[in-house]
Design an enzyme around this catalytic site. Structure first.
Site, PDB file in Angstrom:
ATOM      1  N   ASP A   1      24.744 118.194  86.643  1.00  0.00           N
ATOM      2  CA  ASP A   1      26.175 118.392  86.865  1.00  0.00           C
ATOM      3  C   ASP A   1      26.827 117.112  87.391  1.00  0.00           C
ATOM      4  OD1 ASP A   1      28.540 119.795  87.062  1.00  0.00           O
ATOM      5  OD2 ASP A   1      27.700 121.459  88.196  1.00  0.00           O
TER       6      ASP A   1
ATOM      7  N   ASP B   1      33.540 126.234  83.016  1.00  0.00           N
ATOM      8  CA  ASP B   1      33.311 127.140  84.142  1.00  0.00           C
ATOM      9  C   ASP B   1      34.053 128.454  83.947  1.00  0.00           C
ATOM     10  OD1 ASP B   1      31.549 125.637  85.522  1.00  0.00           O
ATOM     11  OD2 ASP B   1      32.927 124.986  87.089  1.00  0.00           O
TER      12      ASP B   1
HETATM   13  C1  GLA Z   1      30.044 123.185  88.645  1.00  0.00           C
HETATM   14  C2  GLA Z   1      29.391 123.780  87.423  1.00  0.00           C
HETATM   15  C3  GLA Z   1      29.067 125.239  87.672  1.00  0.00           C
HETATM   16  C4  GLA Z   1      28.155 125.346  88.867  1.00  0.00           C
HETATM   17  C5  GLA Z   1      28.808 124.695  90.070  1.00  0.00           C
HETATM   18  C6  GLA Z   1      27.845 124.611  91.225  1.00  0.00           C
HETATM   19  O1  GLA Z   1      31.316 123.728  88.857  1.00  0.00           O
HETATM   20  O2  GLA Z   1      30.200 123.636  86.303  1.00  0.00           O
HETATM   21  O3  GLA Z   1      28.464 125.801  86.536  1.00  0.00           O
HETATM   22  O4  GLA Z   1      26.934 124.740  88.562  1.00  0.00           O
HETATM   23  O5  GLA Z   1      29.239 123.374  89.793  1.00  0.00           O
HETATM   24  O6  GLA Z   1      28.386 124.009  92.313  1.00  0.00           O
END
Ligand code: GLA
Length: 739
Positions: free
Chosen positions: A476, A546
């Site tokens: 990420d 997300d």
């Molecule tokens: C980002 C990712 C999510 C999750 C969060 C965790 O927003 O896109 O899928 O992994 O971080 O903090």
């Protein structure tokens, strides 16, 4: 009179060029071809490399040669477009290259020196054209890589400095493409967190339309370095001339679309030169990122299929391999879990037929435990309070259930509240003397620094070495650059930061891929914030957004799959009401939408019980048996756009041999009584007959002919009249060829 320039050798790096060019008479045509497209350049009488044509395959080199030799009025410059225009040519359009030479001169004029074509692997040819400034020892190699079957041509440039001192590159595009048509319609992407890859199309008028990013990291959250250009008419799915383009670069990018005074469209694409001038020392070379182009005379549907075929084979890791169905812990547990929460999720996942369990954020940090996004980022040690028996206990548990185990990391970032920030404040991207701007309570590590690259590599490598049972990593990156600045780069090279960060990231990726060539890595940056072919080259898939709301996902994935392959499009069933939009939708709708990409789940699976659980298990079985092989290797045909009026969306995937199909139909709005969609299939062999069967049913079929056989002709021309009209109703059909 013939003046022969004799044998010019240019030994740059490993490539040796040898060419004799006759000036005065002999012009030359350079053609790059794929199965159905041609890209043509010509060398004119004064050794300028002129763009001639890019479009449907044309087998007529001699015609281009005659066209080129024909004297033009005036200086010739207004009527022909250099392949890689530079500032100093007398051309007032946006240049692809601008250089401040070692002696301070601002002008560059390139002349053709030689050309060579090789075939690095079957189905691929690479043409390298060498250009050199007429006065200075500055060279440009134009690389044109042709992918025969996929109808893709990629382009990049290598700029070499053999001058007496450093030169400054102030503009250094990957590719320049001048297109001539009556009208130009540009489809491009825009969005925000939890709403990536919205599609918009606009008619281009005189002036410059710029698609760009200056965020350094997480560069594709709001725009994407890709587009579809339809000429003469707005883009259609199955007809019309369309170009598709995508830049393989995860840093700042800039795509310029300039309709100029002669109504040409000049497309200049590459790294964004914003605050990024690059000082190239004598003897050094600068390689631009790859620009990926395709052309289709059969509409944008074929543009997408070409890019998907290319992406799966050349643009990502394991693109033609079956991807696991995943349960990700994020929306089901967030930061609040202990061993039992996770093993409980695994029990359910295994029972439901899921194949990989991914432990998301929240598993690390001890002095500064990662119990929220405020602390712990950078301290990649298992949190002993939450997980007293360590990661291996969880990994072994997953394996005992027949699941693979995956783990979330965000190794480029650091919370100020972390041991890493205390130990290495100099590794943080910063502007000395100024207060650091945090974003999601975190700061960015300076990947232009090789020590930081080593650290980021070691986060990945040590985890896998210490816990060899980990079989997947979600990588990420949850912020962008606000204040550029590196304590590692010298004062004179602070403008290198943007490019060096991305190159540093790629160095890490390369090291990882050298040691772990097939290991499954998911590309994520707050969702689809790093969705480009530069990053994808090192990843197996991407976290699309997300936003897991199925209605939002129909739009997000529609846009995403215009350019990027469905097999890489991670698409998870989440709970209802949805956590991002609060929308309530049926489980079937959520499953049917998620099954159009790489299916997964992102919820607490014990919340799915009774009939819902039976449905979920049946859907997962269907996905494995019928749908997944087609998402992996099939061709996508979009049948109804969610953007069209009507409130429907429909798409199908057909196997390459035309023997099996999966068809999806979604109702996005409430429809009036009696208003039903007719769905006409596409891409079938008209001589074939198919049996149709609905799957993921909730007790009744949406099609009167369920289970019966139909001629392809009927399916493609008369189409299926479906009884679907209620909002968030959906239907999935499998079609099998009957011999
Ligand atoms: C980002 C990712 C999510 C999750 C969060 C965790 O927003 O896109 O899928 O992994 O971080 O903090």
């Amino acid at each position: 009179m013939k003046i022969y320039l004799k044998c010019i050798f240019y030994s740059l790096g490993i490539t040796l060029f040898f060419s004799t060019v006759a000036v005065g008479q002999n012009t030359k045509v350079i053609e790059v071809k794929t199965k159905s497209t041609s890209l043509v350049y010509a060398v004119d009488q004064s050794k300028r490399l002129i763009f001639q044509y890019y479009g449907k395959a044309v087998d007529a080199s001699d015609n281009f040669l005659r066209q080129q030799a024909y004297p033009k009025p005036d200086t010739n410059r207004d009527f022909s477009y250099e392949a890689y225009p530079t500032f100093g040519l007398g051309n007032i359009n946006e240049p692809a290259l601008s250089v401040i030479h070692a002696d301070g001169s601002l002008n560059t004029e390139l002349a053709f020196e030689g050309e060579e074509t090789k075939s690095p692997q079957p189905g691929v040819s690479e043409t390298v054209i060498l250009l050199k400034d007429r006065i200075y020892n500055l060279t440009v190699e134009l690389h044109l890589k042709a992918f025969e079957e996929e109808d893709v041509i990629t382009q990049w440039a290598v700029i070499g400095n053999q001058e007496d001192g450093s030169v400054q590159l102030t503009r250094f595009a990957s590719s320049f493409l001048p297109i001539k048509a009556e009208r130009y319609y540009l489809t491009h992407f825009y969005g925000a967190w939890a709403g990536e890859m919205n599609v918009t199309e606009e008619k281009l008028e005189n002036g410059i339309k710029v698609i760009e990013c200056k965020k350094g990291v997480r560069t594709t959250q709001t725009e994407n370095p890709s587009f579809i250009l339809s000429v003469n008419n707005p883009a259609m799915e199955n007809a019309g001339d369309c170009y598709g383009g995508a830049l393989a670069w995860s840093g700042n990018y800039r795509l310029d679309f300039q309709v100029d005074e002669s109504k040409r469209l000049n497309i200049t694409t590459g790294i964004n030169p914003f605050l990024s001038s690059w000082s190239l020392k004598a003897g050094e070379r600068f390689t631009t990122p790859e620009m990926i182009y395709t052309f289709s005379s059969r509409g944008r549907g074929q543009v997408s299929r070409n890019l998907h075929d290319w992406g799966r084979k050349y643009g990502m890791v394991g693109g033609n391999k079956i991807h696991d169905i995943v349960l990700n812990s994020w929306e089901g547990a967030y930061f609040t879990f202990n061993e039992n929460t996770l093993t409980g999720m695994m029990d359910d996942a295994a029972e439901m037929g899921i194949e990989t369990f991914v432990l998301d954020d929240g598993w690390f940090g001890n002095k500064y435990p990662r119990n929220s996004d405020h602390a712990g980022l950078g301290d990649w040690q298992t949190n002993e309070k939450k997980l007293p028996r360590g990661l291996d206990y969880l990994i072994d548990y997953a394996h005992s259930k027949g699941l693979k185990f995956g783990l979330w990391i965000e190794p480029e970032m650091v919370n100020p509240e972390s041991e890493l920030a205390e130990k290495h404040p100099e590794w943080i991207v910063q502007s000395p003397g100024r207060e650091k701007i945090v974003w999601r309570n975190q700061l960015l590590l300076d990947l232009s620094n090789p020590k930081v690259q080593d650290f980021v590599y070691s986060v990945f490598d040590s985890l896998l070495t210490t816990h060899p049972g980990i079989e997947c990593i979600k990588w990420d990156a949850n912020r962008h650059v606000e204040q550029a600045g590196s304590t590692f780069l010298p004062a004179t090279e602070q403008t290198h930061f943007w490019v060096s960060y991305t190159e540093g990231l790629y160095n890490v990726y390369k090291r990882i891929r050298t040691k772990y060539p097939d290991f499954v890595i998911q590309d994520c940056a707050s969702g689809g914030g790093r969705l480009d072919y530069g990053a994808l080259k090192y990843h197996n898939e991407f976290w699309t957004s997300d936003n897991t709301d199925p209605l939002s996902r129909i739009f997000i994935q529609y846009g995403t799959n215009l350019i990027y392959p469905p097999v890489g499009t991670a698409s998870h069933v989440s709970t209802s009401p949805n956590h991002q939009t609060m929308r309530v939708t049926p489980l079937k709708f959520r499953f049917d939408v998620a099954m159009t990409g790489r299916l997964g789940m992102e919820l607490q699976p014990k919340d799915i019980q009774g009939k819902d659980r039976e449905f979920a298990m049946e859907a997962i079985k269907n996905y494995k048996q019928y749908v997944r092989p087609l998402i992996t290797n099939g061709d996508l045909y979009r049948l109804k756009s969610p953007y069209d009026e009507g409130g429907w969306a429909s798409q199908m995937y057909v196997s390459k041999e035309n023997s099996s199909v999966v068809l999806f139909v979604f109702s996005l709005e409430p429809h009036l009584r009696g208003v039903f969609p007719t769905v006409k299939l596409n891409g079938l062999d008209p001589t074939k007959t198919y049996q149709i069967e609905e799957i993921n049913m909730n007790g009744w079929s949406h099609f009167w002919g369920d289970g019966q056989t139909f001629k392809a002709d009927y399916l493609m021309n008369a189409g299926l009249e479906l009884q679907i009209g209620v909002q968030y109703d959906s239907a999935v059909f499998i079609l099998k060829e009957i011999k």
